[in-house]
Write an enzyme that holds these catalytic residues in place. Structure first.
Site, PDB file in Angstrom:
ATOM      1  N   CYS A 143      22.866  62.257  34.862  1.00 41.35           N
ATOM      2  CA  CYS A 143      21.985  61.369  34.113  1.00 41.35           C
ATOM      3  C   CYS A 143      22.552  61.065  32.724  1.00 41.35           C
ATOM      4  O   CYS A 143      23.485  60.267  32.622  1.00 41.35           O
ATOM      5  CB  CYS A 143      20.577  61.961  34.065  1.00 41.35           C
ATOM      6  SG  CYS A 143      19.310  60.756  33.627  1.00 41.35           S
ATOM      7  N   ILE A 191      14.796  60.558  36.752  1.00 43.56           N
ATOM      8  CA  ILE A 191      13.918  60.557  35.583  1.00 43.56           C
ATOM      9  C   ILE A 191      14.473  59.576  34.556  1.00 43.56           C
ATOM     10  O   ILE A 191      15.535  59.812  33.992  1.00 43.56           O
ATOM     11  CB  ILE A 191      13.795  61.975  34.999  1.00 43.56           C
ATOM     12  CG1 ILE A 191      13.158  62.895  36.051  1.00 43.56           C
ATOM     13  CG2 ILE A 191      12.964  61.972  33.716  1.00 43.56           C
ATOM     14  CD1 ILE A 191      13.268  64.351  35.746  1.00 43.56           C
ATOM     15  N   HIS A 226      18.930  64.436  39.335  1.00 48.47           N
ATOM     16  CA  HIS A 226      18.881  65.799  38.791  1.00 48.47           C
ATOM     17  C   HIS A 226      18.789  66.865  39.890  1.00 48.47           C
ATOM     18  O   HIS A 226      17.694  67.366  40.166  1.00 48.47           O
ATOM     19  CB  HIS A 226      17.678  65.941  37.861  1.00 48.47           C
ATOM     20  CG  HIS A 226      17.767  65.101  36.636  1.00 48.47           C
ATOM     21  ND1 HIS A 226      18.510  65.465  35.538  1.00 48.47           N
ATOM     22  CD2 HIS A 226      17.238  63.895  36.335  1.00 48.47           C
ATOM     23  CE1 HIS A 226      18.424  64.534  34.606  1.00 48.47           C
ATOM     24  NE2 HIS A 226      17.657  63.569  35.074  1.00 48.47           N
ATOM     25  N   GLU A 279      19.509  69.839  39.611  1.00 50.64           N
ATOM     26  CA  GLU A 279      19.066  71.092  38.974  1.00 50.64           C
ATOM     27  C   GLU A 279      17.542  71.217  38.960  1.00 50.64           C
ATOM     28  O   GLU A 279      17.021  72.294  38.691  1.00 50.64           O
ATOM     29  CB  GLU A 279      19.647  71.197  37.556  1.00 50.64           C
ATOM     30  CG  GLU A 279      18.999  70.318  36.481  1.00 50.64           C
ATOM     31  CD  GLU A 279      19.461  68.861  36.483  1.00 50.64           C
ATOM     32  OE1 GLU A 279      20.152  68.455  37.446  1.00 50.64           O
ATOM     33  OE2 GLU A 279      19.120  68.130  35.535  1.00 50.64           O
TER      34      GLU A 279
END
Lengths: 300, 195
Positions: free
Chosen positions: B82, B139, B175, B177
């Site tokens: 990102c 996001i 993402h 993670e």
């Protein structure tokens, strides 16, 4: 492909992305650009900063939508794509609906504004936009998370330039978490009752040793050292309200606070960062305030 | 036995703890990096999600941009998610923001709209091994709008690539993670081991 929008994970996810950063209060496009150029991770769009709300009195409400649009547009046009937050009154779910419709990235259900409901907070799960809420201790944090807050900030005492309440509230949260971690499982229900917090969240915090959402610090941060203090006490990021644009020279101070949050555990760098910033905002001794002048007790 | 590679997470701003945790689970020794000495001590580096303008400014102010470029030119594997991907991109549409600019891609920031348009979706990812789709969390995500001839697509959606590789560089718009699936971090750990 079935896409799911505005999930709990995307809401908490945005809060996670702001960690290690500084969120700055701004009241116009010019201030928003100063904040972005200094390296703010987000701005809080306001009509008046807390110090002015405190000084002027009266009912403090959501900002004029035109003001919020002006700040969103200024950032977009100058290619700073940082998130824009805005405040709604506690319990005022229509102000929150309006902020969501404006395309605000995070709504702060804030004690800095005059509460619209003295019993209930907004039911935040029902919204697509994520919410941040203030707290003074672990029980209050878990009640807000239970209602759907995707980020918590300790309240401090906004608009005072005095970090003492921020410290008190952060220690109350982190101390409360350590206390839970030391407990036997059969003691957690009584502790949930004492904290007035949802039992399942109490159990989760006892197991993980942290809040289920990021925990930031707000209310009274005026210097790089204040910001680093809150980070060393366990904050994952900081909000700076009046501290920047009520100081003598906002640009270098804004930048210095950004740097201090990045290097909060490096005293040598903090010494360089703190040098020659001019006068900070003049603060208020909290003990000189009357009970009714305090903002932090707002919230139930 | 293969020794664990030491992989850093650039810790100036962003979701650093989540990447450290994911790298640990993917079999790496994960450390936070925010100084020159820290950078010199790692075999590979992750630039996390966060605000790319903030991270880019701090890289320049604290003298890390040039040394990081040198390490990358010398072949150190780098993975950006990102904001990290934006910092790696040669072109960012309409922006001159400070960045590494090391990967031959063009990105558009906030390509999907504002936060209420953030989303998650299952994406097929045969290149990462296993038959399960990858749960990709976006996001305020960027989009990769153009790629150079050296860039290989590892996962994509109908509107473009979401995970790309160019030699020792790996970049994603989402993402991993934020989920429990460790395939992307394990892929990067193998890139570091093979270097």
């Amino acid at each position: 492909m079935d896409t799911e929008k505005s999930t709990w994970r995307t809401k908490v996810g945005l809060a996670e992305m702001l960690k290690g950063g500084v969120i700055m209060d701004v009241t116009n496009a010019e201030q928003a650009l100063i904040a972005a150029e200094a390296g703010a991770v987000a701005v809080m769009a306001l009509e008046r900063v807390p110090a002015d709300i405190r000084a002027q009195g009266g009912v403090a409400r959501m900002a004029d939508p035109r003001k919020i649009r002006e700040i969103i547009n200024a950032l977009r046009e100058s290619r700073f794509e940082i998130p824009v937050m805005a405040k709604a009154r506690i319990g005022h779910f229509v102000e929150a609906q309006i902020l969501e419709a404006l395309g605000v990235d995070f709504v702060d259900e804030s004690e800095v504004l005059t509460p619209a409901d003295e019993e209930h907070h907004i039911s935040k799960h029902a919204f697509r936009v994520p919410f941040v809420c203030g707290c003074r201790d672990l029980g209050e944090a878990l009640r807000r998370i239970g209602e759907g807050a995707a980020m918590i900030r300790t309240k401090g005492e906004a608009g005072t330039g005095n970090v003492v309440e921020a410290v008190r509230h952060m220690r109350a949260v982190t101390g409360g978490i350590r206390r839970l971690q030391s407990m036997r499982e059969d003691e957690l229900m009584a502790e949930a009752k004492r904290l007035q917090a949802p039992y399942h969240l109490v159990v989760e915090v006892a197991r993980t040793g942290k809040l289920p959402v990021p925990n930031f610090s707000a209310g009274g941060i005026a210097t790089p050292a204040d910001a680093a203090l809150m980070m060393q006490l366990g904050a994952e990021a900081v909000f700076v309200g009046s501290g920047i644009f009520k100081s003598a020279d906002p640009r270098p101070r804004a930048r210095a606070i950004v740097d201090a949050v990045a290097y909060y555990e490096d005293p040598k760098k903090l010494a360089e960062i703190s040098e020659g910033l001019g006068e900070p905002m003049s603060g208020i001794d909290i003990r000189q305030l009357e009970e009714k002048q305090l903002l932090a007790p707002r919230g139930w | 036995m293969v020794t664990q590679p030491r992989i850093g997470v650039l810790a100036l701003q962003g979701d650093v703890p989540e990447h450290l945790h994911a790298l640990g689970e993917a079999g790496a020794q994960a450390v936070a990096v925010k100084t020159l000495a820290g950078l010199a001590a790692v075999d590979g580096l992750v630039i996390p999600g966060g605000e790319s303008t903030t991270i880019g400014m701090l890289l320049e102010r604290y003298g890390l941009m040039a040394p990081l470029r040198e390490r990358i030119a010398a072949g150190m594997p780098l993975y950006g998610t990102c904001a990290g991907l934006i910092l790696m991109a040669r072109e960012v549409e309409g922006s001159e923001q400070p960045r590494l600019g090391c990967m031959d891609i063009t990105v558009r920031r906030n390509a999907y709209g504002r936060q209420v348009d953030s989303f998650e979706v299952d994406v097929p990812a045969p290149e990462l091994g296993g038959t399960n789709p990858l749960r990709a969390v976006f996001i305020r995500a960027p989009q990769i709008t153009a790629i150079g001839p050296e860039v290989r697509i590892l996962a994509e959606m109908p509107n473009g690539p979401i995970l790309v590789r160019q030699g020792s560089l790996l970049g994603g718009t989402f993402h991993p993670e934020m989920t429990e699936d460790r395939r992307v971090h394990a892929y990067f750990r193998r890139m570091v081991q093979e270097q």
